[in-house]
Design a protein around this motif. Structure first.
Motif, PDB file in Angstrom:
ATOM      1  N   SER A 617      24.918 -16.107  15.788  1.00 23.83           N
ATOM      2  CA  SER A 617      23.709 -15.848  14.995  1.00 23.83           C
ATOM      3  C   SER A 617      22.907 -14.663  15.508  1.00 23.83           C
ATOM      4  N   ASN A 618      23.154 -14.257  16.742  1.00 27.40           N
ATOM      5  CA  ASN A 618      22.382 -13.161  17.325  1.00 27.40           C
ATOM      6  C   ASN A 618      22.945 -11.782  16.956  1.00 27.40           C
ATOM      7  N   VAL A 619      24.123 -11.759  16.349  1.00 23.84           N
ATOM      8  CA  VAL A 619      24.762 -10.492  16.010  1.00 23.84           C
ATOM      9  C   VAL A 619      24.406 -10.114  14.591  1.00 23.84           C
ATOM     10  N   GLU A 620      24.085  -8.837  14.397  1.00 26.66           N
ATOM     11  CA  GLU A 620      23.780  -8.338  13.059  1.00 26.66           C
ATOM     12  C   GLU A 620      25.024  -8.446  12.183  1.00 26.66           C
ATOM     13  N   GLY A 621      24.887  -9.077  11.055  1.00 23.24           N
ATOM     14  CA  GLY A 621      26.032  -9.268  10.166  1.00 23.24           C
ATOM     15  C   GLY A 621      26.460  -7.988   9.492  1.00 23.24           C
ATOM     16  N   PHE A 622      27.685  -8.023   8.967  1.00 24.44           N
ATOM     17  CA  PHE A 622      28.229  -6.843   8.298  1.00 24.44           C
ATOM     18  C   PHE A 622      27.426  -6.428   7.060  1.00 24.44           C
ATOM     19  N   PRO A 623      26.918  -7.347   6.244  1.00 22.54           N
ATOM     20  CA  PRO A 623      26.188  -6.905   5.048  1.00 22.54           C
ATOM     21  C   PRO A 623      25.007  -5.996   5.367  1.00 22.54           C
ATOM     22  N   SER A 624      24.170  -6.420   6.320  1.00 19.57           N
ATOM     23  CA  SER A 624      23.019  -5.584   6.675  1.00 19.57           C
ATOM     24  C   SER A 624      23.459  -4.299   7.358  1.00 19.57           C
ATOM     25  N   GLN A 625      24.500  -4.380   8.160  1.00 18.73           N
ATOM     26  CA  GLN A 625      25.018  -3.186   8.828  1.00 18.73           C
ATOM     27  C   GLN A 625      25.572  -2.187   7.805  1.00 18.73           C
ATOM     28  N   LYS A 626      26.293  -2.703   6.829  1.00 21.42           N
ATOM     29  CA  LYS A 626      26.858  -1.841   5.791  1.00 21.42           C
ATOM     30  C   LYS A 626      25.756  -1.193   4.965  1.00 21.42           C
ATOM     31  N   GLN A 627      24.688  -1.955   4.665  1.00 22.81           N
ATOM     32  CA  GLN A 627      23.590  -1.408   3.876  1.00 22.81           C
ATOM     33  C   GLN A 627      22.881  -0.290   4.616  1.00 22.81           C
ATOM     34  N   ALA A 628      22.736  -0.430   5.919  1.00 21.66           N
ATOM     35  CA  ALA A 628      22.096   0.623   6.710  1.00 21.66           C
ATOM     36  C   ALA A 628      22.930   1.904   6.690  1.00 21.66           C
ATOM     37  N   ILE A 629      24.242   1.748   6.780  1.00 20.45           N
ATOM     38  CA  ILE A 629      25.127   2.922   6.742  1.00 20.45           C
ATOM     39  C   ILE A 629      25.040   3.610   5.387  1.00 20.45           C
ATOM     40  N   ILE A 630      24.958   2.838   4.319  1.00 18.69           N
ATOM     41  CA  ILE A 630      24.877   3.422   2.971  1.00 18.69           C
ATOM     42  C   ILE A 630      23.577   4.216   2.816  1.00 18.69           C
ATOM     43  N   GLU A 631      22.495   3.717   3.356  1.00 22.94           N
ATOM     44  CA  GLU A 631      21.230   4.460   3.294  1.00 22.94           C
ATOM     45  C   GLU A 631      21.325   5.769   4.063  1.00 22.94           C
ATOM     46  N   GLU A 632      22.018   5.752   5.216  1.00 18.45           N
ATOM     47  CA  GLU A 632      22.213   6.992   5.963  1.00 18.45           C
ATOM     48  C   GLU A 632      23.046   7.992   5.147  1.00 18.45           C
ATOM     49  N   ILE A 633      24.075   7.507   4.483  1.00 16.54           N
ATOM     50  CA  ILE A 633      24.913   8.381   3.657  1.00 16.54           C
ATOM     51  C   ILE A 633      24.091   8.987   2.529  1.00 16.54           C
ATOM     52  N   THR A 634      23.234   8.185   1.894  1.00 20.35           N
ATOM     53  CA  THR A 634      22.414   8.673   0.787  1.00 20.35           C
ATOM     54  C   THR A 634      21.456   9.758   1.264  1.00 20.35           C
TER      55      THR A 634
END
Length: 760
Positions: A617-634
């Motif tokens: 539970s302490n690890v950031e899940g893939f969905p939020s991690q993926k969303q952060a990467i997409i914002e960086e790409i944008t």
């Protein structure tokens, strides 16, 4: 008293006296002997003729010599030849090419057809001005045809419509001629050879069997094709009874077949004088051919991505591809229609060699009930084997459009307006995976359609940060996966276990993809391979729970970062130039970089679907991690001038790597493969279908070998030798014995798992 002559076996039989036929060569021999002073009676005794016949030949000696048209009628093996003209030589060369072409296309040929074609070719060559003597004529006679056939060595062409007869007199004289040749050459029996050709109806069975009767009632081409054999026998003037004995058909049936010759020939789609093994075929249109190629690509693509497809789905997709191809203007006949009926599918599957595609009558869906029970089954297997998280591995394949931009960028829009192949449709396949502990990520394997693309010329492929493999469809085949297992995976995990001070025993979990051989476990006794239940990969496959999707997001982010660096650095270049120069070598480096961004915690977290204790539970899940990467790409895209780029465009691009291709995509992808230079040896190697041993085959082999060994023990009087041979055979077969035991154990486990699931 019975005055009939007896045959060699003692049975009485009536013998019909045959008329003696004297050849021109024999007549010339008689005249020669007479001119040397031999008496008529002596000549008759020497050549086996009545004296009256000898006198008659001598009486007409002048006419015989004139008919022979030879200066000396006594040189039996010498003939007069004449030079052929340039026109004749050129005509015969073109005619030979035409005959070979017809033979390859299974177009039946008659003697009349070849003679007609020869006359037309002769006229055409003559009109081209290749002949000095314009007065030469050509009649395409039967004698010319026989000589032409021998000159061009058309031994594999059977010309029908002629009746051959055996010359018994020539046959009787030939042994003496051959004896003289052997005596002159000093040959013994050992260096004297003979070969002959023969036809064989390889799949014919006696006519009074239900198999033969069943075949006879079916429409279309008959494998045995007895009717055509009867026609050939009849054309050669064989009697009905003899024909019936030759083909195994009653004489009454032969008479009936010959009576209805025209009807039978029309039904079997062959001409009466043509060879029995040749059939009339129907040419498929250009539109059909161009439609079937991308359809085959679509089916294999769905199969590679584990997308279930039914027969109905294919019959629905085929007309749409046909319509697209027809609109492209590839077909002259615009009236052609296509209904995609069931009868068209099986020939299409054979033509496209889709041997590894299983078509279901109903599309399969994800089985959530079995997926819910699998973690308990896996837990039991782990406990029995004593595996730790470090020793449990999973790998999965994924497609990647390595040079594709989001749709709302001017680069993507510009490419879509250009004709021809679009590089954004160029896709490769990656094999990604690691262990449940998350501390060992396997080196990615990349499969591309070109073995040595231009961008990698001069590079050592062994030094690449990926395992480079190739086949013409850029997919992981059984041969490629088995090579990866033996040459990389097994040594790599053995080294990992040794460095980690743990036992070398590994549990590899795979899905049921066609490229995964079921006998992998027999390749290494320290690696146990189990497969996920069918139709559960989307729920249970660890690498599908976010690892691959996040990896692709990292890959796209790296491309955008490189674009910013190239367009804003010291050596500034335009974004268009950067994208044009972006090649497969750059893609490989970015794949390596993106894979390195997947952390240990990320790799461990995805195993919670089948190993609940891996959840954190302490690890950031893939969905939020993926969303952060997409914002960086944008944000990076706006720096590059992509003002219209939004998050949904990036999500659309990331999702397009696994979605089904459109009709246009398949057409362009097929065009690319048709025009690119792919190594022939690689293509042939990848087309080979993997043969897998079964338990029944192993058991049959062992049983047959036991019989052989027992025969050796019974026949060999030397006790020490026969015992040694038996031991050598057992030693040579130890690998097969081990494979058999592993396969038997694997089948037992699978049967137990299935039985357990059904009980639950």
């Amino acid at each position: 008293m019975d005055k009939r002559k007896k045959t060699s076996d003692g049975n009485a039989a009536s013998v019909k006296k045959k008329r003696l036929v004297i050849t021109l060569e024999q007549k010339c021999d008689v005249i020669e002997r007479h001119e040397r002073g031999h008496s008529n009676s002596k000549i008759g005794r020497d050549v086996g003729m009545p004296e009256s016949t000898v006198r008659n030949i001598i009486k007409h000696a002048g006419e015989i010599k004139k008919k022979g048209k030879v200066a000396s009628t006594f040189c039996g093996l010498q003939t007069t030849t004449r030079n052929r003209s340039v026109t004749m030589i050129e005509m015969e060369r073109l005619l030979a090419v035409w005959i070979d072409d017809c033979n390859k296309k299974c177009i039946p040929l008659s003697r009349a057809a070849i003679q007609t074609k020869a006359s037309s070719l002769f006229k055409a060559v003559k009109e081209n001005g290749n002949e000095v003597d314009s007065e030469e004529t050509f009649s395409a006679s039967g004698g010319w045809f026989d000589r032409f056939k021998n000159r061009v060595h058309l031994h594999h062409v059977k010309i029908t419509g002629e009746i051959a007869s055996a010359d018994e007199n020539m046959a009787a004289n030939y042994p003496d001629v051959l004896k003289k040749i052997i005596g002159d050459g000093g040959y013994t029996d050992q260096p004297i050879f003979n070969v002959g050709g023969t036809g064989l109806f390889w799949k014919k069975i006696p006519f009074r069997t239900y198999i033969f009767k069943r075949e006879k009632t079916q429409p279309g081409f008959k494998v045995s094709n007895d009717h055509l054999t009867i026609f050939e026998q009849h054309e050669c003037s064989h009697s009905n009874s003899k024909t019936g004995q030759a083909v195994g058909v009653p004489e009454a049936a032969v008479q009936n077949i010959i009576k209805h010759t025209s009807e039978v020939q029309e039904k079997d789609n062959v001409a009466s004088a043509f060879c029995g093994l040749q059939t009339t075929t129907r040419n498929r249109s250009v539109t059909m051919i161009e439609m079937e190629r991308p359809l085959a690509v679509w089916i294999e693509d769905c199969n590679d991505k584990h997308i279930s497809h039914s027969k109905t789905a294919m019959q629905t997709n085929a007309p749409s591809l046909f319509k697209v191809e027809k609109e492209n203007g590839n077909e002259i006949d615009s009236e052609e229609s296509f209904t995609a009926n069931s009868g068209c599918f099986d020939p299409f599957k054979n033509q496209s060699q889709l041997h590894n595609v299983k078509i279901t009558e109903k599309s399969a869906t994800t089985d959530e009930n079995i997926a819910a029970k699998f973690p308990d089954i896996l837990k039991k297997i782990i406990e029995e084997g004593g595996y730790t998280d470090q020793q449990i591995f999973n790998v999965d394949e994924t497609g990647l459009f390595w040079k594709r931009m989001p749709s709302r960028t001017y680069i993507s829009k510009k490419e879509n307006t250009q004709p021809g192949f679009k590089v954004s449709r160029d896709r490769l396949t990656l094999l990604l995976g690691g262990n449940a502990e998350g501390d060992f990520k396997l080196k990615p394997m990349l499969v591309y359609w070109s073995r040595n693309p231009h961008a990698l010329r001069g590079y050592n492929q062994q030094s690449l940060p990926v395992l480079w493999r190739s086949n013409k469809k850029a997919w992981v085949t059984k041969a490629i996966f088995e090579d990866w297992f033996s040459s990389y995976f097994s040594p790599a995990v053995e080294k990992y276990c040794k460095d980690s001070n743990i036992a070398f025993k590994v549990l590899l979990i795979l899905d049921n993809a066609p490229g995964h051989p079921t006998t992998l476990g027999s390749l290494c006794e320290n690696i146990k391979v189990i497969f996920l239940p069918p139709n559960t990969a989307s729920l249970l496959q660890p690498m599908n729970q976010g690892t691959i999707a996040t990896f692709k997001a990292y890959y796209l982010r790296k491309i955008f970062e490189q674009a910013v660096a190239k367009t804003t650095g010291d050596e500034v270049m335009s974004l268009t130039d950067f994208w044009e120069n972006y090649n497969i070598r750059d893609a490989i480096e970015n794949i390596h970089h993106a894979w390195q961004q997947i952390t240990t915690n990320n790799m461990r977290e995805v195993w919670k679907c089948i190993l609940p204790h891996c959840a954190n539970s302490n690890v950031e899940g893939f969905p939020s991690q993926k969303q952060a990467i997409i914002e960086e790409i944008t944000n990076t895209g706006r720096k590059l001038g992509f003002d219209e780029l939004e998050s949904d465009s990036v999500l659309e691009l990331l999702g397009s790597h696994s979605e089904e291709l459109t009709d246009d995509d398949f057409l362009h992808l097929d065009q690319q493969r048709a025009f690119e230079d792919v190594d022939d040896d690689t293509e042939e190697a990848d087309n080979v279908q993997m043969k897998e041993f079964t338990l029944k085959e192993f058991e049959d082999i062992f049983q047959a070998l036991e019989v052989v060994k027992q025969k050796i023990m019974d026949a060999d009087p030397n006790v020490d030798r026969r015992i040694q041979i038996r031991q050598d055979v057992d030693k040579a077969l130890c690998t097969y014995q081990r494979m058999y035991e592993d396969l038997k154990k694997e089948k037992t486990i699978q049967s137990t798992l299935l039985k357990y699931v059904k009980q639950e």
